[in-house]
Design an enzyme around this catalytic site. Structure first.
Site, mmCIF file in Angstrom:
data_model
loop_
_atom_site.group_PDB
_atom_site.id
_atom_site.type_symbol
_atom_site.label_atom_id
_atom_site.label_comp_id
_atom_site.label_asym_id
_atom_site.label_seq_id
_atom_site.Cartn_x
_atom_site.Cartn_y
_atom_site.Cartn_z
ATOM 1 N N GLN A 193 0.993 -1.226 0.177
ATOM 2 C CA GLN A 193 -0.095 -0.003 0.000
ATOM 3 C C GLN A 193 0.898 1.262 -0.037
ATOM 4 O O GLN A 193 2.034 1.418 0.913
ATOM 5 C CB GLN A 193 -1.013 0.022 1.001
ATOM 6 N N THR A 194 0.685 2.206 -0.655
ATOM 7 C CA THR A 194 1.286 3.328 -0.855
ATOM 8 C C THR A 194 0.566 4.725 -1.156
ATOM 9 O O THR A 194 -0.217 4.634 -2.110
ATOM 10 C CB THR A 194 2.644 3.309 -1.540
ATOM 11 N N ARG A 195 1.033 5.933 -0.689
ATOM 12 C CA ARG A 195 0.454 7.267 -1.301
ATOM 13 C C ARG A 195 1.254 8.123 -1.480
ATOM 14 O O ARG A 195 1.434 9.221 -1.706
ATOM 15 C CB ARG A 195 -0.464 7.811 -0.327
ATOM 16 N N HIS A 199 11.053 5.507 -3.819
ATOM 17 C CA HIS A 199 12.256 5.431 -4.183
ATOM 18 C C HIS A 199 13.145 4.007 -3.975
ATOM 19 O O HIS A 199 12.607 3.005 -3.929
ATOM 20 C CB HIS A 199 13.022 6.665 -3.299
ATOM 21 N N HIS A 202 12.231 1.900 -0.920
ATOM 22 C CA HIS A 202 11.084 1.054 -1.026
ATOM 23 C C HIS A 202 11.098 0.059 -2.113
ATOM 24 O O HIS A 202 10.462 -1.197 -1.669
ATOM 25 C CB HIS A 202 9.961 2.013 -1.567
ATOM 26 N N GLY A 287 3.827 -1.083 7.676
ATOM 27 C CA GLY A 287 5.161 -0.441 8.406
ATOM 28 C C GLY A 287 4.998 0.276 9.635
ATOM 29 O O GLY A 287 3.864 0.089 10.376
ATOM 30 N N ARG A 288 6.085 0.973 9.889
ATOM 31 C CA ARG A 288 6.069 2.012 11.221
ATOM 32 C C ARG A 288 4.991 3.127 10.879
ATOM 33 O O ARG A 288 4.965 3.622 9.646
ATOM 34 C CB ARG A 288 7.409 2.477 11.089
ATOM 35 N N ASP A 289 4.307 3.192 11.573
ATOM 36 C CA ASP A 289 3.154 4.426 11.634
ATOM 37 C C ASP A 289 2.482 4.381 10.220
ATOM 38 O O ASP A 289 2.247 5.395 9.343
ATOM 39 C CB ASP A 289 4.050 5.756 11.553
ATOM 40 N N ARG A 447 -19.465 39.520 1.008
ATOM 41 C CA ARG A 447 -17.934 39.320 1.247
ATOM 42 C C ARG A 447 -17.398 38.058 0.890
ATOM 43 O O ARG A 447 -16.276 38.181 0.138
ATOM 44 C CB ARG A 447 -17.610 39.994 2.525
#
Ligand code: PPS
Length: 568
Positions: A193-195, A199, A202, A287-289, A447
């Site tokens: 999974q990635t957003r 690089h 990864h 992964g982490r976090d 306004r």
């Protein structure tokens, strides 16, 4: 070890023939125009990505999901998938009614049989689902400031998939992906999974993860909605295509997931796992976090670094995919290769570039070394994020009538045009009122409309690499913040408070308006009979009293230089 279940997953679509008939009948139903997030949710409901859900959550299911991640029948489901609507739409709607769900062009995608209608306790939802009722969390901000106040629940009958014109060949429904795995004979498959752009680190970690699990790999990026401020998905997909070539042929695949992320950390990881199970995966990298939303309003992380992995492990059997640990990979200079951070040979030099550092280098046009990323990826990123000195930006002057905004703005424009390089447009208060907002008066509502129009035009100019200089009064903080958000999606926003006092403006009274306002001949006059909320932390504050215009404009130029937006 789990092997993929190749049987098709249930979808909510009717047959093509029935769809045509239903669509025709649905023309008479009450219609709800779906928001971009709801379209993402609906697509995954209809194609089985959110299996076992059969529609938007009912109140009982919602209560269970919020409280303990379970539907009313006890099935694990971590994320409230709700149809939020306006009070006005909900008003006349009785449970038992069918409604048509339309995309933003008005195409009917589905029919929903509304069984439940309720007003949720959003503060509780924020606490339980996202861990804190804190607007610094993007999903909590969405919940309170964007989502409608009433929720509708009930089963959905799918008529057609939302239309996508981009990367069609890379988009797969759960059943299409399952069929692909069947065709390729893949039985163990890891999803990544990635957003973010990928690089070298990864590529190394995903390759290792697949090798360790003796499985095939699918890069499964989210292209629906991610965290505000992320690299846009068009750029990312071009980057992923480049990285895909770096894996051994026929081991790795890429498929795009039209998910609207919530950045809910641990709950999100469980949700992502279930979505991957539905797509036929057997393994999932956490992964982490994982899916972390960044810092809260106290500057602390919302979730612990391993909370997502812990919650995933606890529910792994019910999720139905095996978690694969994400190894933090670092580059070891002496060995000229990547190692997991905890396996670096003693005495060796570790090189790493953080996300923040990468953004800085892109912004300033500095070198990004080949050990860090692939040249094709860097080229793509540079195309979308040129150095700041080549990006568009907006200078937004705000201050009382007669404070000197327009005069300084004009001087600034001339100076910028003298420098050349980028097209420059001045959106002066009076000029905008003549050409864009001639029908508007000076009530708060009018306004706000006026300022948002200016913001929209400025954001388009900024997006296209130009310089927008705006000089309205813009008396309200919230409206200025909304404009800032619109513009910061594309470039820098420099708020300049022209802090001339009301006494001085009235003394100058260049247009004779203060006199008329005092006499009550002009109503709702800013500073006299209408409020002005001074900015608390503008990028720059200039005081025109005793200073000449040239000097004030020069201060803005210096600010722009210090921000790297212009080069002397
Ligand atoms: S706002 O509040 O930002 O929408 O106002 P803006 O579009 O900048 O328009 C301000 C100019 O309109 C003239 N004017 C008034 N200003 C304030 N309050 C009232 N009621 C009003 N009526 C007319 C005034 O000349 C402003 O021009 P500037 O350039 O600010 O002096």
């Amino acid at each position: 070890m789990a092997l993929t279940n190749t049987a098709p997953i249930p979808e909510l679509y009717v047959s093509a023939e029935s769809a045509q008939k239903l669509k025709f009948e649905a023309g008479n139903l009450l219609s709800w125009d779906l928001t971009p997030r709801q379209i993402c949710d609906l697509e995954l409901l209809m194609n089985g990505g959110f299996n076992p859900l059969k529609g938007f959550l009912t109140e009982a299911d919602y209560d269970g999901v919020v409280e303990n991640m379970r539907l009313a029948d006890g099935t694990l489901w971590p994320m409230p998938i709700t149809l939020d609507v306006s009070e006005k739409f909900a008003e006349g709607l009785e449970p038992g009614t069918d409604i048509a769900l339309r995309d933003q062009e008005g195409v009917i995608l589905a029919i929903m049989s509304v069984s439940d209608k309720w007003v949720p306790n959003k503060a509780k939802e924020a606490e339980k689902v996202f861990g804190a009722d804190d607007l610094a969390h993007p999903a909590v901000n969405y919940l309170h400031n964007i989502a409608g106040p009433v929720y509708l629940g009930g089963p959905v009958t799918g008529i057609q998939q939302p239309v996508h014109y981009d990367f069609k060949a890379r988009r797969d429904t759960p059943n299409e992906l399952r069929a692909y795995f069947r065709k390729m004979g893949w039985r163990k498959i890891v999803a990544f999974q990635t957003r973010n752009p990928l690089h070298r680190a990864h590529q190394e970690l995903t390759f290792r993860a697949a090798r360790e699990a003796e499985a095939n790999l699918v890069i499964h990026p989210v292209v629906g909605m991610t965290k505000p401020g992320d690299v846009d998905h068009f750029t990312r997909v071009r980057c992923y295509e480049a990285v895909l070539d770096k894996y051994p042929a026929a081991t790795t695949h890429m498929s795009l997931l039209n998910l609207a992320m919530r950045m809910a950390g641990p709950r999100e990881a469980v949700w992502h796992g279930m979505i991957r199970r539905n797509h036929g995966f057997t393994h999932f990298i956490v992964g982490r976090d994982h899916a972390g939303p960044g810092k809260n309003s106290q500057g602390k992380d919302f979730y612990g670094p391993y909370d997502a992995q812990d919650l995933f492990k606890k529910h792994q059997d019910e999720i139905g995919v095996t978690m694969v640990d994400f190894k933090h990979m670092v580059y070891v200079q002496e060995k000229a290769q990547y190692y997991p951070a905890n396996e670096v040979p003693e005495g060796c030099t570790v090189l790493d570039i953080s996300g923040t550092e990468l953004r800085r280098r892109l912004r300033e046009g500095l070198e990004i070394p080949e050990w860090f990323s692939f040249p094709e990826v860097v080229r793509e990123l540079r195309r979308t994020s040129p150095p700041r000195a080549k990006q568009g930006f907006t200078v937004f002057f705000t201050g009382l009538s007669g404070s000197g905004k327009s005069t300084i703005a004009n001087a600034l424009m001339v100076k910028l045009m003298e420098m050349g390089g980028r097209p420059t447009t001045l959106l002066d208060g009076d000029v905008v009122r003549k050409h864009l907002s001639s029908e508007l008066g000076f009530s708060k509502e009018h306004r706000d409309i006026n300022i948002k129009r200016i913001g929209y035009v400025a954001s388009e100019i900024t997006k296209n690499g130009g310089i927008a200089i705006c000089a309205p009064i813009a008396p309200y903080t919230a409206t200025r913040r909304a404009v800032r958000e619109m513009i910061e999606a594309y470039g820098a926003f420099i708020e300049v408070h022209v802090a001339t006092s009301v006494e001085e403006c009235e003394k100058r009274d260049r247009k004779g308006l203060y006199k008329l306002a005092r006499e009550g001949k002009i109503k709702e006059f800013t500073g006299i009979s209408d409020p002005y909320e001074a900015p608390e932390a503008p990028e720059l504050r200039v005081d025109t009293e005793g200073l000449d215009v040239d000097y004030c404009a020069q201060q803005v130029i210096l600010k722009l230089e210090s921000m790297g937006l212009i080069k002397a």
